[in-house]
Design a protein around this motif. Structure first.
Motif, PDB file in Angstrom:
ATOM      1  N   ILE A 188     -10.254   5.617 -17.768  1.00 38.33           N
ATOM      2  CA  ILE A 188     -10.540   4.437 -17.938  1.00 38.33           C
ATOM      3  C   ILE A 188     -11.002   2.788 -17.824  1.00 38.33           C
ATOM      4  O   ILE A 188     -11.662   2.513 -17.437  1.00 38.33           O
ATOM      5  N   TYR A 189      -9.874   3.000 -18.168  1.00 41.48           N
ATOM      6  CA  TYR A 189      -9.201   1.981 -17.522  1.00 41.48           C
ATOM      7  C   TYR A 189      -7.536   2.060 -17.632  1.00 41.48           C
ATOM      8  O   TYR A 189      -6.694   2.365 -18.176  1.00 41.48           O
ATOM      9  N   ALA A 190      -7.198   1.219 -16.397  1.00 44.65           N
ATOM     10  CA  ALA A 190      -5.379   0.781 -15.851  1.00 44.65           C
ATOM     11  C   ALA A 190      -5.105  -0.624 -15.405  1.00 44.65           C
ATOM     12  O   ALA A 190      -5.730  -1.184 -14.612  1.00 44.65           O
ATOM     13  N   GLY A 191      -4.097  -0.964 -16.287  1.00 45.09           N
ATOM     14  CA  GLY A 191      -4.593  -3.060 -15.466  1.00 45.09           C
ATOM     15  C   GLY A 191      -3.589  -3.441 -16.890  1.00 45.09           C
ATOM     16  O   GLY A 191      -3.671  -3.218 -18.035  1.00 45.09           O
ATOM     17  N   GLY A 192      -2.754  -4.557 -16.396  1.00 49.31           N
ATOM     18  CA  GLY A 192      -2.243  -5.254 -16.652  1.00 49.31           C
ATOM     19  C   GLY A 192      -0.342  -4.910 -17.517  1.00 49.31           C
ATOM     20  O   GLY A 192       0.127  -4.721 -17.050  1.00 49.31           O
ATOM     21  N   ASP A 193      -0.405  -4.220 -18.324  1.00 46.84           N
ATOM     22  CA  ASP A 193       0.014  -3.715 -19.171  1.00 46.84           C
ATOM     23  C   ASP A 193      -0.202  -2.374 -19.758  1.00 46.84           C
ATOM     24  O   ASP A 193       0.864  -1.370 -20.986  1.00 46.84           O
ATOM     25  N   SER A 213       1.439  -5.248 -12.743  1.00 44.99           N
ATOM     26  CA  SER A 213      -0.123  -5.155 -12.241  1.00 44.99           C
ATOM     27  C   SER A 213      -0.072  -3.721 -11.395  1.00 44.99           C
ATOM     28  O   SER A 213      -0.854  -2.521 -11.504  1.00 44.99           O
ATOM     29  N   VAL A 214       0.946  -3.573 -10.647  1.00 48.74           N
ATOM     30  CA  VAL A 214       1.430  -3.035  -9.500  1.00 48.74           C
ATOM     31  C   VAL A 214       0.168  -1.361  -9.668  1.00 48.74           C
ATOM     32  O   VAL A 214       0.514  -0.285  -9.316  1.00 48.74           O
ATOM     33  N   PHE A 215       1.905  -1.468 -11.290  1.00 50.58           N
ATOM     34  CA  PHE A 215       2.486  -0.200 -11.238  1.00 50.58           C
ATOM     35  C   PHE A 215       0.800   0.805 -12.510  1.00 50.58           C
ATOM     36  O   PHE A 215       0.606   0.720 -12.059  1.00 50.58           O
ATOM     37  N   PHE A 216      -0.116  -0.644 -13.355  1.00 51.59           N
ATOM     38  CA  PHE A 216      -1.167   0.489 -14.250  1.00 51.59           C
ATOM     39  C   PHE A 216      -2.528  -0.120 -13.667  1.00 51.59           C
ATOM     40  O   PHE A 216      -3.014   0.231 -14.648  1.00 51.59           O
ATOM     41  N   TYR A 223       0.781  -1.070  -0.265  1.00 52.11           N
ATOM     42  CA  TYR A 223       0.396  -0.124   0.673  1.00 52.11           C
ATOM     43  C   TYR A 223       0.512   1.383   0.113  1.00 52.11           C
ATOM     44  O   TYR A 223       0.414   2.551  -0.260  1.00 52.11           O
ATOM     45  N   LYS A 224       1.511   1.134   0.477  1.00 57.36           N
ATOM     46  CA  LYS A 224       2.968   2.285   0.070  1.00 57.36           C
ATOM     47  C   LYS A 224       3.644   2.495  -1.029  1.00 57.36           C
ATOM     48  O   LYS A 224       3.565   3.685  -1.202  1.00 57.36           O
ATOM     49  N   TYR A 225       3.413   1.717  -1.949  1.00 53.69           N
ATOM     50  CA  TYR A 225       3.903   1.829  -3.606  1.00 53.69           C
ATOM     51  C   TYR A 225       5.268   2.740  -3.700  1.00 53.69           C
ATOM     52  O   TYR A 225       5.004   3.958  -4.294  1.00 53.69           O
ATOM     53  N   THR A 284      10.185   1.254 -12.773  1.00 50.59           N
ATOM     54  CA  THR A 284      11.847   0.046 -14.445  1.00 50.59           C
ATOM     55  C   THR A 284      12.809   0.620 -13.157  1.00 50.59           C
ATOM     56  O   THR A 284      13.379  -0.207 -14.125  1.00 50.59           O
ATOM     57  N   GLY A 285      13.023   1.573 -12.851  1.00 46.81           N
ATOM     58  CA  GLY A 285      14.853   1.624 -12.876  1.00 46.81           C
ATOM     59  C   GLY A 285      15.874   2.007 -13.651  1.00 46.81           C
ATOM     60  O   GLY A 285      16.846   2.068 -14.294  1.00 46.81           O
ATOM     61  N   HIS A 286      14.386   2.919 -14.263  1.00 43.25           N
ATOM     62  CA  HIS A 286      14.907   3.428 -15.863  1.00 43.25           C
ATOM     63  C   HIS A 286      16.367   2.352 -16.539  1.00 43.25           C
ATOM     64  O   HIS A 286      17.260   2.219 -16.729  1.00 43.25           O
ATOM     65  N   ASN A 287      15.769   1.129 -16.195  1.00 49.03           N
ATOM     66  CA  ASN A 287      15.870   0.107 -17.438  1.00 49.03           C
ATOM     67  C   ASN A 287      15.597   0.167 -18.828  1.00 49.03           C
ATOM     68  O   ASN A 287      14.658   0.757 -19.369  1.00 49.03           O
ATOM     69  N   PRO A 288      16.286   0.361 -20.126  1.00 47.01           N
ATOM     70  CA  PRO A 288      16.231   0.924 -21.419  1.00 47.01           C
ATOM     71  C   PRO A 288      15.652   0.240 -22.498  1.00 47.01           C
ATOM     72  O   PRO A 288      14.986   0.474 -22.738  1.00 47.01           O
ATOM     73  N   VAL A 289      15.264  -0.655 -22.075  1.00 45.36           N
ATOM     74  CA  VAL A 289      14.921  -1.871 -22.665  1.00 45.36           C
ATOM     75  C   VAL A 289      13.231  -1.747 -22.417  1.00 45.36           C
ATOM     76  O   VAL A 289      12.736  -2.020 -22.700  1.00 45.36           O
ATOM     77  N   LEU A 290      12.657  -1.811 -21.028  1.00 40.43           N
ATOM     78  CA  LEU A 290      11.383  -0.927 -20.436  1.00 40.43           C
ATOM     79  C   LEU A 290      10.248   0.429 -20.939  1.00 40.43           C
ATOM     80  O   LEU A 290      11.185   1.097 -20.214  1.00 40.43           O
ATOM     81  N   ASN A 291      10.092   0.641 -22.050  1.00 47.04           N
ATOM     82  CA  ASN A 291       9.177   1.748 -22.405  1.00 47.04           C
ATOM     83  C   ASN A 291       8.004   0.984 -22.499  1.00 47.04           C
ATOM     84  O   ASN A 291       7.688   0.401 -23.009  1.00 47.04           O
TER      85      ASN A 291
END
Length: 775
Positions: free
Chosen positions: A580-585, A559-562, A140-142, A611-618
């Motif tokens: 309207i929706y936010a979930g999954g990815d 899922s936690v992020f989105f 819950y502290k996110y 995501t720790g600024h990982n350049p793969v994750l965009n």
């Protein structure tokens, strides 16, 4: 507990979800407790050649104090050296869940943090520059991951605080024979063990304890249902103990089921604009909630725990089921088809895809099994409602002369469509009420007049309340960083429910009011986006470490992020914007058009931090402006979807995707800073009483640039310089600096015009337009 659960199954479930709870307990560094445990288990510790209490003794001691079931205490204590069937199954499931992890005594090493799973992702030789760690906190502290490594003393302090909160709530569980209390236990474990590692000493701490506990329990139940031969299980256990992976075909105890909903876009967006905000909230929630209900309906019917729901979000779910479930998939598909055709007349469907799996699949390449299940679903999409077609029941729809046909759901009605209105009622309840109460009823096909009837078909009667009552209640109003109250609620919904209310009337804001809050033109906009290369990330990003636990941890983190995280962060600064929706990815936001680009920039910033600024994750995103406040949402949504696809195909200088589409203009995220700066300089100049002819100068230069390009001529840069110089002579002193800087930014190297000059100017024009000005 589930009706029909045997005593042995009850012990199996408690033992499997608590088998490693001692790892959490021992990290608090309490020497007094350690001494008590050492004294109580001294004979066993010495006989096994250990130097002190290990996590299995810590776990057994905890269960002795708080659970009090001797068989569970024994299983937790003996899951490394099993002495009976339950111990053996837990031991096998434990080793499958975290095969590559060496299980040793953590007490010899200092407590460490969980490495963010995103730090492990690597594609084409590119990955994170440095490790990031999860904070030792409840969900819950996110908190975003950090690259700071805490001292041993600080780690023990944080583990101690986390453990105390967990144990205080654990003691509130009243019975292990009641399904509500069991669910409370599972949600409690998820809340407090998702951000801590399952192990760290002599192993990479990148699997969450919750991911390990959950998958161990799910695996254990499948094995228990499928294999009664102790000799076979002992053979498998001996291989796993010696780090030998059973070959393909051995231990075929599992079935991976994917549920996927089809027709989301037409269903969610195809609604009348009057009352649209309530209807959209209701419809988007319905998509997520009904998928969750169907998954849980299958588990309740099969008498399996919630741990076997591996993932639910983004319009699909995954279940880990016993292998024999393959024979039952058709029955469940038929019932789902009957309910959904009655409810949605073929416009919305849920399809199940199932594939067999063995131990080798769960250890070596779980994402491939997920892909196989997805392909099975795709195959079934060409045969929707097949059983109904085969039995000709799909053709039994009778016309009702004299009645109207709803253009949104296809139902016949007299004065108004009660089915469509029920989604507005659902949306209003979600926004205004405090909690959602679930009551389990007998699942059966019913006459469906409202969306709430669909829930009943799958065994749940829903009630919205201002004050929680005893039973299963979801909290709808828990604020970010607010401590969760396990006294009143079981858990909180992970799907967006926020929407701004008018301060005086308490009414839900309408699209008209959203539009009125915008700067410049009075209309709304939408923002769509999703993670780039997600399929590859799951298939290839974890390299050879593609165990079920790691895949579950990755799915859970996304899922936690989105889900709740994104909504809670956004609503603090973007009050008229809502998901309207936010979930999954992926996600879809609506709000005042002028705020949506900045919302996009904020979401990207948050995602990169997360995501720790990982350049793969965009993330690629698409922003679209409605022509006016009454324009149909679904038309804008379709256009945004098409532009999102184009953004994902955008190539430049060896790069692809990682793009923001601004009303169809693709801008790489690496190009965004200059794009924003040009627009904001133009706005600043216009706000300093610069004539709006500045915009026409830029538009004229853009047209000249296009003509030069078609004719293969050099762009006549002198025209732009000339007109801007003349404009500078007519403006106030405060505006001259802005105009000079605009000119510098508009002229790229080689005297080429800045490629996003038109879009930057158009954005500034729309934001500064006064009421009554034309297009």
């Amino acid at each position: 507990m589930h009706e029909g659960f045997s005593k042995e199954e009850k012990i199996l479930l408690l033992a499997s979800v608590l088998h490693d709870i001692g790892k959490f307990y021992q990290r608090i560094g309490d020497e007094n407790t350690k001494a008590k445990i050492e004294k109580e288990y001294s004979t066993l510790i010495k006989s096994e050649g250990a130097y002190g209490p290990r996590h299995q003794e810590w776990g057994a001691y905890f269960c002795e104090k708080n659970v009090g079931i001797s068989e569970v205490i024994s299983a937790v204590r003996n899951h490394h050296d099993p002495i009976n069937m339950v111990d053996l199954i837990v031991a096998i499931a434990d080793k499958i869940s975290a095969y590559e992890r060496e299980d040793i005594d953590e007490d010899k090493g200092k407590a460490k943090q969980l490495i963010s799973i995103f730090s492990n992702i690597e594609l084409d030789g590119i990955g994170a520059e440095k490790l990031h760690y999860k904070e030792i906190e409840p969900i819950y502290k996110y908190r975003k991951p950090t690259d700071e490594i805490l001292s041993e003393k600080e780690c023990e302090k944080r583990y101690s605080g986390l453990w105390k909160e967990f144990e205080d709530n654990f003691k509130k569980i009243n019975s292990y024979d009641d399904i509500t209390e069991l669910n409370k236990l599972l949600y409690l474990l998820e809340e407090y063990t998702s951000n801590i590692p399952s192990a760290f000493y002599y192993s990479r701490p990148d699997i969450s304890l919750w991911g390990h506990l959950k998958s161990t329990c799910a695996i254990a139940f499948c094995i228990f249902r499928e294999e009664k031969d102790r000799g076979k299980l002992e053979s498998i256990h001996n291989k796993l103990k010696r780090k030998i992976i059973p070959p393909k075909g051995e231990g075929r105890y599992f079935c991976l089921v994917k549920g996927d909903i089809s027709g989301i876009q037409d269903f969610v967006y195809d609604t009348k604009m009057d009352g649209a905000t309530k209807a959209l909230r209701g419809r988007s929630f319905y998509i997520s909630y009904i998928m969750d209900l169907i998954a849980k309906y299958i588990l309740r019917t099969e008498k399996l725990p919630l741990t076997n729901l591996l993932f639910s979000g983004g319009g699909h779910f995954y279940l880990l089921m016993p292998a024999s479930f393959m024979e039952k998939v058709g029955e469940y598909q038929k019932f789902i088809d009957e309910v959904f055709f009655e409810a949605h007349k073929g416009r919305l469907s849920v399809l199940l895809g199932a594939v067999e799996a063995d131990i080798n699949d769960l250890i070596c390449n779980f994402p491939e099994k997920m892909d196989e299940a997805s392909r099975e679903v795709q195959h079934k999409k060409t045969r929707k409602f097949y059983e109904l077609v085969k039995n000709k029941s799909i053709f039994e729809i009778k016309e009702e002369p004299g009645k109207n046909v709803c253009p949104h759901c296809g139902r016949y009605y007299d004065d108004e469509c009660h089915f469509c209105i029920s989604f507005e009622e659902l949306g209003e309840d979600l926004i205004k009420k405090r909690c959602l109460y679930e009551k389990h009823v007998v699942p059966e096909k019913l006459s469906i007049n409202k969306c709430f009837d669909v829930f009943k078909c799958f065994g749940v009667e829903v009630e919205f309340l201002d004050i929680p009552k005893k039973g299963f209640c979801y909290d709808l109003k828990k604020e970010r960083h607010e401590k969760f109250d396990f006294d009143s609620f079981i858990y909180y919904l992970k799907v967006p429910t926020y929407m701004k209310l008018e301060e005086q009337s308490g009414k839900i804001i309408s699209f008209d009011e959203i539009s009125k809050s915008a700067k410049g033109i009075k209309t709304w906009g939408i923002l769509r986006g999703d993670v780039d290369n997600l399929g590859r990330i799951f298939r290839e990003g974890l390299k050879d470490n593609k165990t079920i636990s790691r895949v579950l941890t990755l799915s859970s983190e996304l899922s936690v992020f989105f889900g709740k995280y994104l909504e809670d962060v956004i609503k603090e600064e973007y009050e008229y914007c809502y998901a309207i929706y936010a979930g999954g990815d992926d996600f879809f936001f609506v709000g005042p058009w002028d705020r949506m680009p900045y919302l996009a920039f904020e979401i990207r910033r948050l995602f990169k931090e997360y995501t720790g600024h990982n350049p793969v994750l965009n993330i690629s995103m698409s922003f679209e402006i409605s022509p006016d406040e009454k324009f149909p949402l679904y038309k804008v949504a379709i256009e945004a979807g098409e532009h999102l696809d184009e953004a994902k195909a955008y190539e430049r200088e060896g790069m692809r995707k990682n793009c923001f589409s601004f009303c169809g203009c693709n801008i790489g995220w690496e190009e965004i800073d200059k794009f924003i700066k040009v627009k904001e300089l133009i706005v600043s100049a216009l706000n300093e009483k610069t004539p709006r002819s500045l915009l026409n100068i830029i538009y004229r230069a853009v047209e000249d640039s296009k003509i030069s390009e078609r004719r293969n001529e050099i762009f006549k840069v002198w025209k732009l310089v000339y007109y801007i110089s003349r404009l500078k002579q007519r403006v106030r002193k405060d505006a001259k600096g802005y105009i000079e800087e605009i000119q510098d930014l508009l002229l790229d190297k080689g005297n080429k015009l800045y490629k996003f000059a038109y879009v930057s100017a158009r954005w500034a024009e729309l934001e500064t337009r006064k009421a009554g000005e034309g297009n």
